[in-house]
Design an enzyme around this catalytic site. Structure first.
Site, PDB file in Angstrom:
ATOM      1  N   ASP A  11      48.580 -36.944  16.905  1.00 25.30           N
ATOM      2  CA  ASP A  11      48.453 -37.440  15.678  1.00 25.30           C
ATOM      3  C   ASP A  11      47.788 -36.208  14.939  1.00 25.30           C
ATOM      4  O   ASP A  11      46.762 -35.671  14.919  1.00 25.30           O
ATOM      5  CB  ASP A  11      47.441 -38.423  15.540  1.00 25.30           C
ATOM      6  N   ASP A 130      53.632 -50.753  14.262  1.00 26.68           N
ATOM      7  CA  ASP A 130      52.313 -50.915  14.237  1.00 26.68           C
ATOM      8  C   ASP A 130      51.821 -52.270  13.894  1.00 26.68           C
ATOM      9  O   ASP A 130      52.401 -52.777  13.019  1.00 26.68           O
ATOM     10  CB  ASP A 130      51.433 -50.064  13.340  1.00 26.68           C
TER      11      ASP A 130
END
Length: 251
Positions: A11, A130
């Site tokens: 990330d 998500d």
């Protein structure tokens, strides 16, 4: 039987690798190019590189960093963050990405999935989803988990597969960073609904969690970040343990 894949996730924010809990409280985890090179050498099957603030900040994924990572590794490499057009994908693939991951842009413009699959092939198109549970329902969220939608995880996953995505990267926001294990019940349900590979994400804390993601969750791949970045689990040891549990992996 297809080998199960182990995928470290980088990330990226402001050029650094970061990791948080439930999508917040980010801390620094190192230089993404160095980490990518280490994971490639240690036996990771693939890498996922997510520019986590690209959508929110409305800018494009860091193309130069993509190029730098691609030069250092010899495993498939998926890039996501701020991708909203065929042109964006073309640039990333030309700079060394093997696949792209789209999330918010797929929800806002589902036709993008069809367009990308048609132009580059389904194998290039990963749709990241998500989701977290709200009143017992798995609800899809956008913009790094900040914006809830009205979409149900399972309905959206079926549509994504029908539109030509090659894989789904499902992150349980409830499990993310908690190290309490993956959302295996939801994973198993997804696996029963669609016939494209599912990457489990969110919740890895120990080797048994990976075993469970494959045996209970029926995932095709398992993705993790902090347990790899902070050396809590070594990829080689993880794969050897998976083998002992009769899970086919590449050593």
């Amino acid at each position: 039987m297809l080998a199960k894949r182990i995928i470290p996730c980088l990330d990226i924010k402001n050029g650094r690798t970061v990791k948080g809990v439930n999508f917040v409280d980010l801390r620094d985890a190192g230089d993404p190019v160095e980490l990518a090179e280490i994971y490639s050498a240690e036996g990771a099957d693939e890498l996922v590189f997510l520019d986590i603030s690209a959508t929110e900040e409305r800018r494009k994924t860091l193309v130069n960093m993509v190029r730098s990572v691609a030069e250092k590794i010899n495993i498939p490499f998926t890039v996501g963050g701020g991708i909203s057009s065929v042109e964006d994908v073309e640039i990333l693939l030309n700079n060394g990405a093997d696949k792209v991951s789209i999330n918010s842009s797929a929800v806002k413009n589902p036709q993008l999935i069809n367009d990308l699959a048609q132009k580059f092939g389904s194998q290039c198109v990963v749709v990241a989803i998500d989701a977290k549970q709200i009143d017992g329902q798995w609800i899809v969220h956008l913009v790094g988990g900040k914006v809830p939608t009205e979409l149900n995880l399972f309905d959206w996953a079926v549509e994504v597969a029908e539109r030509g995505a090659g894989e789904i990267l499902f992150t349980s926001m409830d499990n993310d960073g908690t190290k309490n294990g993956f959302a295996n019940e939801a994973l198993a349900k997804l696996s029963g609904l669609i016939n494209i590979p599912i990457i489990a994400s969110g919740g890895a804390g120990n080797i048994q969690h990976f075993v469970d993601s494959f045996k209970v969750g029926k995932a095709d791949a398992a993705l993790a970040a902090s347990v790899f970045h902070f050396k809590e689990i070594e990829i080689k040891a993880l794969k050897q343990e998976l083998r002992k549990n009769d899970i086919e992996v590449r050593l």
